[in-house]
Design a protein around this motif. Sequence first.
Motif, short mmCIF file in Angstrom:
data_model
loop_
_atom_site.label_atom_id
_atom_site.label_comp_id
_atom_site.label_asym_id
_atom_site.label_seq_id
_atom_site.Cartn_x
_atom_site.Cartn_y
_atom_site.Cartn_z
N ALA A 266 0.82 -1.21 0.00
CA ALA A 266 0.00 0.00 0.00
C ALA A 266 0.86 1.26 0.00
N HIS A 267 1.98 1.20 0.71
CA HIS A 267 2.89 2.36 0.72
C HIS A 267 3.41 2.64 -0.69
N LEU A 268 3.76 1.58 -1.43
CA LEU A 268 4.23 1.77 -2.79
C LEU A 268 3.09 2.16 -3.71
N SER A 269 1.92 1.57 -3.52
CA SER A 269 0.76 1.92 -4.35
C SER A 269 0.41 3.39 -4.23
N ALA A 270 0.58 3.96 -3.05
CA ALA A 270 0.30 5.39 -2.88
C ALA A 270 1.19 6.25 -3.76
N GLN A 271 2.40 5.75 -4.07
CA GLN A 271 3.30 6.47 -4.96
C GLN A 271 2.98 6.23 -6.43
#
Length: 440
Positions: A266-271
């Motif tokens: 999710a942290h990467l998806s936010a980027q």
Amino acid sequence: MHAPNRNATPIDLPEKVYGSGDAARFLSDDEIAAAVHEGLDPIAVDGRRVLLIVPDGTRTVPLPLLFRCIHAALAPRVAALDVLIALGTHQPMTPAQINRHLGVMPGEWETTFRGVRVFNHEWSDPATCIPVGVIDAAEIEALSNGLLAVPVEVRINRKALEYDHLVICGPVFPHEVVGFSGGNKYLFPGISGREVIDVSHWLGALITSYAIIGVPGATPVRRLIDRAAALVPTPKWCIAVVVAPENGRLCGIFSGTPEEAWQDAAHLSAQVHIRYVDRPFRRVLSIVPEMYRDMWTAAKGMYKLEPVVADGGEIIIYAPHITEFSATHGATLAEIGYHVRDYFVRQWDRFRHYPWSVLAHSTHLAGIGEYDPERGERPRIRVTLATGISPERCAAHHVGYCDPATINPAEWAGREADGWLLVPKAGELLYRLRSIKAAT
């Protein structure tokens, strides 16, 4: 039917997350295969029966590659490897669709994938799910920050208890109900009974998609889903992936417990999956791809763009291939139509007996707005459908209509300065105002 192996030694799951990702690069097929093997190697599944849980065709993901990698990593080790498609309340996939979805060629079920069985989650069949516990009203109230105080029986597809280990594999995107999809969401609502589906979706609707979509971390709905998953006794492992929107390739793969692998993804998806713009648009043309076959799924073309539509503006959902509001819930939607949240909340005695997940979907397409008995309903923006659904049916469902033959998407290109935005493949990218990013 498999019986659970109750004499098996309990499985201790590793505590770290395996894999990595980078928003600036794509993973090669060899890197993906290596990451899958590395991520599955630590879990104790030798001689055990494993159920692989995957999304349906409404998610962009290189599932054929992932399925082959997972099979290659597990088949030599396990006693059985079967697949369950996490449909939620979506339509079941046909054998031909499943073959395309998993990338299985003619004859491979008898050779490469011999012994592997594939199941659709049949949510509407009462025999599909079995209870694993109850979350009482007081805990629901705490999880929901006081928005709901109702008990919910937690039921899940019985196959989840008939295997020794569950492996979840699927992508993570901004999501209208939970914040970011993935992780335990492939269990609830992916393979769950109606109770958690209804309560979780209505909780998200009370918060509003506008407020929760793309919010990282433990949103109230995520806490509810994780709590329900904790009642499932079968050990769980997750391969969470992040898919590049421009080409469908992976830019991240994370293996771990569903909670931890999801968090990193999710942290990467936010980027990767959030696009920021400087100002709102008066009109947005949202072109919905054919993987969304009804408005139930195509509504993603609305709520992932809603944050950048100006007050009083319009979003046009362009999908000539769509002819139904919902293949599953069409009759209910015909009764209630599409409305803002407060239309239902302020008339709750009139609507509370309808499935709460359908009420939630209604609010997702209508967007945020206001309602009071004297002034009526006042949506913040207009939603217009340029689909194969007739103007009469659109009017009956309280949404606008536009003849798709009158729209030329090419005329929308490059008109951002005029307040017009063209989104050529809507549904997986979330658009937000840059001012919101700065505020947070």
